[in-house]
Design a protein around this motif. Structure first.
Motif, PDB file in Angstrom:
ATOM      1  N   PHE A   1       0.841  -1.193   0.000  1.00 33.55           N
ATOM      2  CA  PHE A   1       0.000   0.000   0.000  1.00 33.55           C
ATOM      3  C   PHE A   1       0.880   1.248   0.000  1.00 33.55           C
ATOM      4  CE2 PHE A   1       0.839  -0.868   4.446  1.00 33.55           C
ATOM      5  CZ  PHE A   1       0.992   0.386   5.032  1.00 33.55           C
ATOM      6  N   GLY A   2       0.310   2.329  -0.484  1.00 30.12           N
ATOM      7  CA  GLY A   2       1.034   3.595  -0.517  1.00 30.12           C
ATOM      8  C   GLY A   2       1.963   3.704  -1.713  1.00 30.12           C
ATOM      9  N   ASP A   3       2.346   4.945  -2.041  1.00 30.04           N
ATOM     10  CA  ASP A   3       3.221   5.181  -3.184  1.00 30.04           C
ATOM     11  C   ASP A   3       4.586   4.530  -3.009  1.00 30.04           C
ATOM     12  OD1 ASP A   3       1.217   6.637  -4.363  1.00 30.04           O
ATOM     13  OD2 ASP A   3       1.995   8.588  -3.702  1.00 30.04           O
ATOM     14  N   GLN A   4       5.023   4.408  -1.740  1.00 30.73           N
ATOM     15  CA  GLN A   4       6.340   3.802  -1.490  1.00 30.73           C
ATOM     16  C   GLN A   4       6.282   2.281  -1.384  1.00 30.73           C
ATOM     17  OE1 GLN A   4       7.206   6.571   1.947  1.00 30.73           O
ATOM     18  NE2 GLN A   4       9.209   6.583   0.937  1.00 30.73           N
ATOM     19  N   GLN A   5       5.074   1.713  -1.494  1.00 32.47           N
ATOM     20  CA  GLN A   5       4.864   0.262  -1.459  1.00 32.47           C
ATOM     21  C   GLN A   5       5.262  -0.340  -0.107  1.00 32.47           C
ATOM     22  OE1 GLN A   5       6.721  -1.181  -5.198  1.00 32.47           O
ATOM     23  NE2 GLN A   5       4.618  -1.270  -5.968  1.00 32.47           N
ATOM     24  N   TYR A   6       4.568   0.106   0.911  1.00 33.74           N
ATOM     25  CA  TYR A   6       4.725  -0.473   2.241  1.00 33.74           C
ATOM     26  C   TYR A   6       4.117  -1.873   2.279  1.00 33.74           C
ATOM     27  CZ  TYR A   6       6.099   4.007   4.264  1.00 33.74           C
ATOM     28  OH  TYR A   6       6.767   5.178   4.577  1.00 33.74           O
ATOM     29  N   LEU A   7       4.713  -2.744   3.089  1.00 34.67           N
ATOM     30  CA  LEU A   7       4.158  -4.069   3.343  1.00 34.67           C
ATOM     31  C   LEU A   7       3.283  -4.012   4.592  1.00 34.67           C
ATOM     32  CD1 LEU A   7       7.431  -6.064   2.705  1.00 34.67           C
ATOM     33  CD2 LEU A   7       5.360  -6.206   1.298  1.00 34.67           C
ATOM     34  N   TYR A   8       2.323  -4.912   4.683  1.00 31.90           N
ATOM     35  CA  TYR A   8       1.415  -4.923   5.832  1.00 31.90           C
ATOM     36  C   TYR A   8       2.090  -5.562   7.043  1.00 31.90           C
ATOM     37  CZ  TYR A   8      -2.437  -3.311   2.932  1.00 31.90           C
ATOM     38  OH  TYR A   8      -3.250  -2.561   2.125  1.00 31.90           O
ATOM     39  N   GLU A   9       2.181  -4.784   8.119  1.00 36.83           N
ATOM     40  CA  GLU A   9       2.817  -5.242   9.353  1.00 36.83           C
ATOM     41  C   GLU A   9       2.198  -6.557   9.832  1.00 36.83           C
ATOM     42  OE1 GLU A   9       3.310  -3.811  14.022  1.00 36.83           O
ATOM     43  OE2 GLU A   9       2.490  -2.432  12.506  1.00 36.83           O
ATOM     44  N   GLY A  10       3.071  -7.476  10.248  1.00 34.64           N
ATOM     45  CA  GLY A  10       2.619  -8.758  10.785  1.00 34.64           C
ATOM     46  C   GLY A  10       2.444  -9.848   9.748  1.00 34.64           C
ATOM     47  N   THR A  11       2.508  -9.490   8.466  1.00 31.51           N
ATOM     48  CA  THR A  11       2.394 -10.492   7.403  1.00 31.51           C
ATOM     49  C   THR A  11       3.600 -11.426   7.431  1.00 31.51           C
ATOM     50  OG1 THR A  11       1.186  -8.953   5.979  1.00 31.51           O
ATOM     51  CG2 THR A  11       2.236 -10.836   4.911  1.00 31.51           C
ATOM     52  N   THR A  12       3.360 -12.713   7.315  1.00 30.51           N
ATOM     53  CA  THR A  12       4.456 -13.680   7.200  1.00 30.51           C
ATOM     54  C   THR A  12       4.684 -13.979   5.729  1.00 30.51           C
ATOM     55  OG1 THR A  12       3.989 -14.685   9.357  1.00 30.51           O
ATOM     56  CG2 THR A  12       5.285 -15.979   7.789  1.00 30.51           C
ATOM     57  N   MET A  13       5.876 -13.672   5.263  1.00 30.62           N
ATOM     58  CA  MET A  13       6.215 -13.867   3.853  1.00 30.62           C
ATOM     59  C   MET A  13       7.034 -15.131   3.674  1.00 30.62           C
ATOM     60  SD  MET A  13       7.254  -9.928   2.933  1.00 30.62           S
ATOM     61  CE  MET A  13       7.355 -10.290   1.181  1.00 30.62           C
ATOM     62  N   ASN A  14       6.807 -15.819   2.576  1.00 33.88           N
ATOM     63  CA  ASN A  14       7.578 -17.017   2.245  1.00 33.88           C
ATOM     64  C   ASN A  14       8.887 -16.631   1.556  1.00 33.88           C
ATOM     65  OD1 ASN A  14       8.184 -19.814   1.591  1.00 33.88           O
ATOM     66  ND2 ASN A  14       7.670 -19.240  -0.501  1.00 33.88           N
ATOM     67  N   LEU A  15       9.980 -17.276   1.964  1.00 30.56           N
ATOM     68  CA  LEU A  15      11.274 -17.056   1.318  1.00 30.56           C
ATOM     69  C   LEU A  15      11.871 -18.347   0.770  1.00 30.56           C
ATOM     70  CD1 LEU A  15      12.917 -14.592   3.871  1.00 30.56           C
ATOM     71  CD2 LEU A  15      11.849 -14.021   1.678  1.00 30.56           C
ATOM     72  N   ASP A  16      11.150 -19.450   0.902  1.00 29.27           N
ATOM     73  CA  ASP A  16      11.652 -20.756   0.478  1.00 29.27           C
ATOM     74  C   ASP A  16      11.032 -21.132  -0.860  1.00 29.27           C
ATOM     75  OD1 ASP A  16      12.438 -23.344   0.108  1.00 29.27           O
ATOM     76  OD2 ASP A  16      11.666 -24.112   2.005  1.00 29.27           O
ATOM     77  N   PRO A  17      11.819 -21.219  -1.942  1.00 33.93           N
ATOM     78  CA  PRO A  17      11.251 -21.569  -3.248  1.00 33.93           C
ATOM     79  C   PRO A  17      10.463 -22.873  -3.249  1.00 33.93           C
ATOM     80  CG  PRO A  17      13.517 -20.796  -3.484  1.00 33.93           C
ATOM     81  CD  PRO A  17      13.263 -20.957  -2.012  1.00 33.93           C
ATOM     82  N   LEU A  18      10.850 -23.827  -2.407  1.00 39.37           N
ATOM     83  CA  LEU A  18      10.155 -25.110  -2.385  1.00 39.37           C
ATOM     84  C   LEU A  18       8.802 -25.047  -1.690  1.00 39.37           C
ATOM     85  CD1 LEU A  18      13.077 -27.586  -1.649  1.00 39.37           C
ATOM     86  CD2 LEU A  18      12.078 -26.935  -3.841  1.00 39.37           C
ATOM     87  N   ARG A  19       8.522 -23.945  -0.978  1.00 41.34           N
ATOM     88  CA  ARG A  19       7.237 -23.792  -0.306  1.00 41.34           C
ATOM     89  C   ARG A  19       6.339 -22.800  -1.038  1.00 41.34           C
ATOM     90  NH1 ARG A  19       8.632 -27.724   1.336  1.00 41.34           N
ATOM     91  NH2 ARG A  19       9.287 -28.340   3.419  1.00 41.34           N
ATOM     92  N   ARG A  20       6.755 -22.407  -2.237  1.00 45.38           N
ATOM     93  CA  ARG A  20       5.976 -21.423  -2.991  1.00 45.38           C
ATOM     94  C   ARG A  20       4.588 -21.974  -3.311  1.00 45.38           C
ATOM     95  NH1 ARG A  20       4.868 -20.418  -8.377  1.00 45.38           N
ATOM     96  NH2 ARG A  20       4.539 -18.218  -8.882  1.00 45.38           N
TER      97      ARG A  20
END
Length: 220
Positions: A201-220
């Motif tokens: 969200f926002g022009d600077q593209q903020y991420l939503y606080e508390g969101t858990t993001m995936n970083l493992d390609p095998l769990r995509r």
């Protein structure tokens, strides 16, 4: 990411409850979408209640109650001496590698009924089958590496892969998508590929606080 040929069997076995009341065969195969499906076949049961099966990461014991269902969950059927047909069920949670799942759990799907014995009552675990996996190694050009907290990328890494690479990231206040990507040596495109439903969200593209993001390609 490299693909696994459709139809490749990565796990297979026979299930038999300790008292011999329930029998069936399962196998996990790669599907056309580079994901996995479980095929259940030959189901028979002498129990007077419907029976289901589910793949779980944490293994319960026979006689425990199911607190939740897992991947490939399916109602196999009720009492029958005629082996059931093969049924294919998508494994929606397995991602590109289901080998984190520890066991196939067979459990009662009985409804609450005073006439049903406690040991086969709703959610009672009837059999626990440990899994052996043979998932072919994959290759990918996405290799996250945590370079440490930085401005607008101060969240935490709660889990890592077996090799020690970051597997997930919890968004902190004021995190920006570009800075979080840079923290892990990724492009924004890579980060979005790892998280197809990612929103900002926002022009600077903020991420939503508390969101858990995936970083493992095998769990995509």
């Amino acid at each position: 990411m490299s693909s696994i040929p459709p139809g490749t069997v990565v796990s297979e076995g026979d299930v038999a409850s300790p008292k011999g009341s329930v029998h069936f065969h399962f196998r996990v195969v790669a599907d056309q979408d580079d994901r996995f499906a479980v095929q259940y076949s030959g189901f028979t049961s002498t129990l007077p209640v419907p029976v289901s099966a589910s793949f779980l990461r944490v293994t319960p014991a026979v006689g425990d109650g199911m607190s939740h269902t897992g991947d490939g969950d399916h109602l196999l059927g009720g009492g029958t001496t005629t082996p059931g047909p093969t049924v294919s069920v998508p494994m929606a949670q397995a991602g590109h590698d289901p080998s984190f799942l520890g066991a196939l759990v067979t459990y009662s799907s009985a409804t609450s009924d005073a006439a049903v014995p406690i040991e086969i009552g709703p959610g009672k675990v009837l059999a626990v089958t440990p899994l052996s996996w043979s998932v072919p190694a994959r290759t990918t050009n996405v290799h996250p590496s945590d370079h440490g907290a930085a401005a607008n990328a101060t969240g935490t890494v709660p889990s890592t892969t077996a090799s020690g690479a970051p597997a997930s990231y919890v968004v902190a206040p004021d995190d920006l998508v570009g800075d979080v990507a840079a923290r892990f040596g990724l492009s924004v495109e890579d980060l979005v590929w790892l998280n197809p439903s990612l929103t900002v969200f926002g022009d600077q593209q903020y991420l939503y606080e508390g969101t858990t993001m995936n970083l493992d390609p095998l769990r995509r």
